[in-house]
Structure formats: C-alpha cells, structure tokens
Write an enzyme that holds these catalytic residues in place. Structure first.
Site, PDB file in Angstrom:
ATOM      1  N   LYS A 196      18.934  39.654 -18.780  1.00 27.29           N
ATOM      2  CA  LYS A 196      17.824  38.913 -19.256  1.00 27.29           C
ATOM      3  C   LYS A 196      16.522  39.981 -19.385  1.00 27.29           C
ATOM      4  O   LYS A 196      15.895  39.767 -20.085  1.00 27.29           O
ATOM      5  CB  LYS A 196      17.595  37.737 -18.378  1.00 27.29           C
ATOM      6  N   GLU A 247       8.706  29.822 -20.139  1.00 23.48           N
ATOM      7  CA  GLU A 247       9.269  28.635 -19.380  1.00 23.48           C
ATOM      8  C   GLU A 247      10.792  29.036 -18.879  1.00 23.48           C
ATOM      9  O   GLU A 247      11.137  29.925 -19.341  1.00 23.48           O
ATOM     10  CB  GLU A 247       9.363  27.263 -20.356  1.00 23.48           C
ATOM     11  N   SER A 265      27.593  38.837 -17.816  1.00 24.64           N
ATOM     12  CA  SER A 265      26.279  38.743 -18.056  1.00 24.64           C
ATOM     13  C   SER A 265      25.559  38.976 -16.626  1.00 24.64           C
ATOM     14  O   SER A 265      24.263  39.340 -16.998  1.00 24.64           O
ATOM     15  CB  SER A 265      25.939  37.377 -18.651  1.00 24.64           C
TER      16      SER A 265
HETATM   17  C1  LIG Z   1      20.584  33.015 -18.332  1.00 21.00           C
HETATM   18  C2  LIG Z   1      21.935  33.382 -18.307  1.00 21.00           C
HETATM   19  C3  LIG Z   1      23.023  33.201 -19.050  1.00 21.00           C
HETATM   20  C4  LIG Z   1      22.871  32.126 -20.407  1.00 21.00           C
HETATM   21  O1  LIG Z   1      21.947  32.884 -21.359  1.00 21.00           O
HETATM   22  P1  LIG Z   1      22.375  33.382 -22.567  1.00 21.00           P
HETATM   23  O2  LIG Z   1      21.229  33.326 -23.328  1.00 21.00           O
HETATM   24  O3  LIG Z   1      23.304  32.396 -23.401  1.00 21.00           O
HETATM   25  O4  LIG Z   1      23.116  34.615 -22.653  1.00 21.00           O
HETATM   26  C5  LIG Z   1      24.152  33.756 -19.039  1.00 21.00           C
HETATM   27  N1  LIG Z   1      24.667  34.529 -17.799  1.00 21.00           N
HETATM   28  C6  LIG Z   1      23.467  34.763 -16.955  1.00 21.00           C
HETATM   29  C7  LIG Z   1      24.038  35.511 -15.891  1.00 21.00           C
HETATM   30  C8  LIG Z   1      22.314  34.233 -17.148  1.00 21.00           C
HETATM   31  O5  LIG Z   1      21.301  34.404 -16.118  1.00 21.00           O
END
Ligand SMILES: *Cc1c(COP(=O)(O)O)cnc(C)c1O
Length: 394
Positions: A90, A112, A378
C-alpha cells in the site's frame, strides 16, 4: 493503450467511469487533467523512484521458494511486498499520490480506511512529506482495529469516526467524499485501491505497476526471460493484483490469476467473493461487480482478512473477468490459514492473511514442472498474529 487499460473516460469495457455527485465534478476534472502529465514528468519520476528505493526499500526481492517449489513440483517465485516499509504494497500508492497532491499544490490529505492498513500507509506518507492528514474510519472499525488507530495517531493523523449507517468502511467513504466536496481547493482525496471514480483506478494501477516492472527485470535476470507462465495475487479492491498484472496484460502467454476471499464459503452468506457472486452495479463512483441484495443494497462482506473484506472489486478486474483475460479463484478462511501455515513452515515467511489467499492457489491449480509461477506476497503477517494465535492455538 491496450484493450485492458482504461480509455479516455476511464472505461474498462462496460466497467469503470465516474458516477459522482455534480458537486465533485470540479475536483475530479482537476485531477483528470493533471494526473498523467504529473506522473509522466521527469521531476515526479525522479522523486518517486528515489523514495521507493531509499524509503520503501525497493526493489522488493523476487525470491525463488525452493521448498515450496519442491512440494508443488513447479517453480515458485515470491514477490516480497511484505518487506516494504510498513509491511505491504500500500505504501507504493500512498507515496505516489502524496507526490501528485504536492505537485497539484494541495497540503491537506483525506482518506478512508476499513482495517486501518491504508490509513497507516497514508499517515506514514503524510508524516514523511509534512502534510496534514485526516483519516475517516467507521466507529465500529475504530474499536476493532485499535493498534492501527494508535499508529495513525502517533504518525500525526487525525482519525475521525464515521457514526452513520453500519459505522464501517462505506460510511467512512461517504464522510470522506463529503469532506472533499466542502474542501475542494486545498484537499486531496487519497484512495487506497484500484476503486473509486476515474481516474483513481488507472492512477493507482500506474503507481502499483512498479511491482510487475520489477518482476520482469528480476525474472530476466534469474531465468533469461522476463515473462513467467503465471502471476498470482489476492484481490480485495485489487491494487496489488493490478500492479502484479500491469506489464503482463498484453503478454497473452502470461496467465493472470486473481484470488478473492470466499470467507466461510462462496454460498455461506459470509463471504467477500465479489466475482463469484456479484452483479453489475455502482459502488464508490464506479461501475463494477458488487455483492448486492435483490433491492440493489450492498451486502456487508465478510472475510477473515480485513483487507479483502470489500463488497466490490476494481473495474479493471471486472473487465479482466468478462474478457476471460484473468482467471478468478476464491479461497475460504480455512484455505488461507492452511496456506499461511504452510509458507511459514516451508520458507520461514509469515504472510499477511490477505496474501495467504494468493498462496492457496498452489493447491487449487495444477502446474507443470517447468512452469514459472510468481506469487505476490502483498504483506507480512505481524498484523494478523492475534488471529493466528487463536486459530493455531499458539
Ligand atoms: C489492503 C491489503 C490487500 C488488499 O488490497 P488490494 O487493493 O486488493 O491489493 C491485500 N494484502 C494486504 C497485505 C493488504 O494490506
């Protein structure tokens, strides 16, 4: 631009667009005019790349997961977004949008957040850039996500509770939009995923595209060719998936796999499997698939991972579904927990619960021994330790 990218009006096939109240039109027009020239400018690119390198810690490694590969008789590479500063992808987007805001002459950022992850990334980037930061958050979410609320406050952000409706993410979104209408000149609205009215889905995808850009360079270096056979990512709103797919969209030999959260099961009523269950509708200013009841009311989604707990999905993903360009899978809470424990025990990496949904694709699909499979991790699992402690009785 290819058929998988946004057109001039922000359409992806029949999806996307900007369904907004008239009073927001000037803000959106302003952003529309400015975002591409800014992103394409040398000054922006220099500053963005320098911060991604020295502040975020990019490039994030592409790690050949040997023991995982042996288990699944294929070649698994992990794109380590979990090693970024603040622990997830993010931050790539938050820093990019803050730089755009600065170049547009804005000094106040609003956002938000549901689980608080986007709020923390935004508050971090605001502290870094000396920007005022207001984060709207449903009152219920504020109670549920105390550690992230504390992080945002320590970083200097003001966390404003949304007290209407179900007091969760969609109510926080309404408050943020109201704020933006009231403060059009000095305020920039920072959206955390590839959702919302055009140009947000395209802008956020461009900022997260660094993920697939690096994958191509790293695959070239490791294997002699830039293209893997599969790239796999989880989808909530869809930003880490959009970034993972970006530079492969027109490489039809690369199969794109998105994994959404089925919660207790696709047909359980406790789910966030938007593609599996959703109908076309409008959410957050964009036409896409969303989970709604017979009256078109949005159904509260559920997933064990707060980051995937979103009732819609980015319009580009809806288009990738309709065109058949991407494969969509869903993973239950239990699938994700199993995959999280497996990665931890085989590779010594504790993933975020969101990322564990992507990892569960290894069990759901069959791969050839020669396949090169890239999975985006992610985020890291630190934020999910309470859930892991409960579910694994640690
Ligand atoms: C917020 C988040 C997601 C989901 O958000 P996307 O916009 O679909 O990428 C996935 N993995 C993690 C670690 C997150 O913090």
């Amino acid at each position: 631009m290819s058929k998988y990218h946004a057109d001039q009006r922000g359409r992806y096939g029949k999806f996307g667009g900007a369904y907004i109240p008239e009073m927001l039109q000037p803000n959106i027009d302003d952003l529309n005019e400015r975002y591409l020239p800014i992103i394409n400018s040398q000054a922006f690119q220099d500053e963005y790349k320098s911060l991604l390198k020295d502040y975020v810690g990019r490039p994030s490694p592409l790690y050949y997961a040997k023991r995982l590969s042996e288990k699944y008789h294929t070649n698994v590479y992990l794109k380590r977004e979990d090693l970024n500063h603040t622990g997830a992808h993010k931050i790539n987007n938050a820093i990019g949008q803050i730089l755009i805001a600065k170049k547009m002459g804005k000094n106040r950022i609003i956002a938000e957040t549901g689980a608080g992850q986007h709020g923390v990334a935004t508050a971090t980037a605001c502290a870094l850039m000396g920007m005022q930061c207001v984060v709207y958050m449903g009152e219920v979410d504020i109670q549920r996500q105390a550690p992230n609320v504390a992080r945002m406050k320590m970083l200097g952000a003001e966390v404003r509770p949304a007290l209407s409706g179900s007091k969760t993410l969609k109510d926080a979104t309404n408050e943020a939009l109201r704020d933006w209408i009231c403060n059009p000149t000095d305020t920039f609205y920072l959206i955390g995923s590839v959702v919302g009215p055009h140009p947000y889905p395209d802008m956020v995808a461009r900022l997260q595209a660094v993920i697939s850009h690096e994958i191509r360079e790293q695959m070239l270096e490791k294997t002699g060719t830039p293209n893997p056979d599969y790239v796999i990512a989880c989808v909530g709103g869809g930003s880490n998936a959009a970034g993972t797919f970006y530079h492969f969209l027109d490489e039809e030999g690369v199969r794109l796999v998105a994994v959404e959260a089925a919660g207790m099961g696709v047909d359980s009523g406790e789910t966030a499997a938007t593609i599996a269950l959703g109908d076309v509708g409008i959410i957050h200013g964009s036409k896409t698939y969303l989970i709604q009841d017979e009256d078109g009311q949005i159904v509260e989604p559920y997933s064990i991972s707060a980051g995937l707990d979103y009732p819609g999905i980015g319009p580009q993903h809806a288009h990738l579904k309709d065109t058949g360009r991407a494969i969509f899978l869903s993973a239950t809470d239990q699938d994700a927990l199993d995959a999280a424990l497996e990665l931890t025990r085989l590779e010594g990496i504790i993933p975020a619960l969101e990322s564990a949904h992507a990892l569960s694709a290894l069990r759901k699909m069959t791969f050839q021994p020669s396949d090169k499979v890239v999975i985006t991790v992610s985020g890291r699992g630190d934020k999910d330790m309470e859930t892991y402690m409960k579910r694994f009785q640690l």
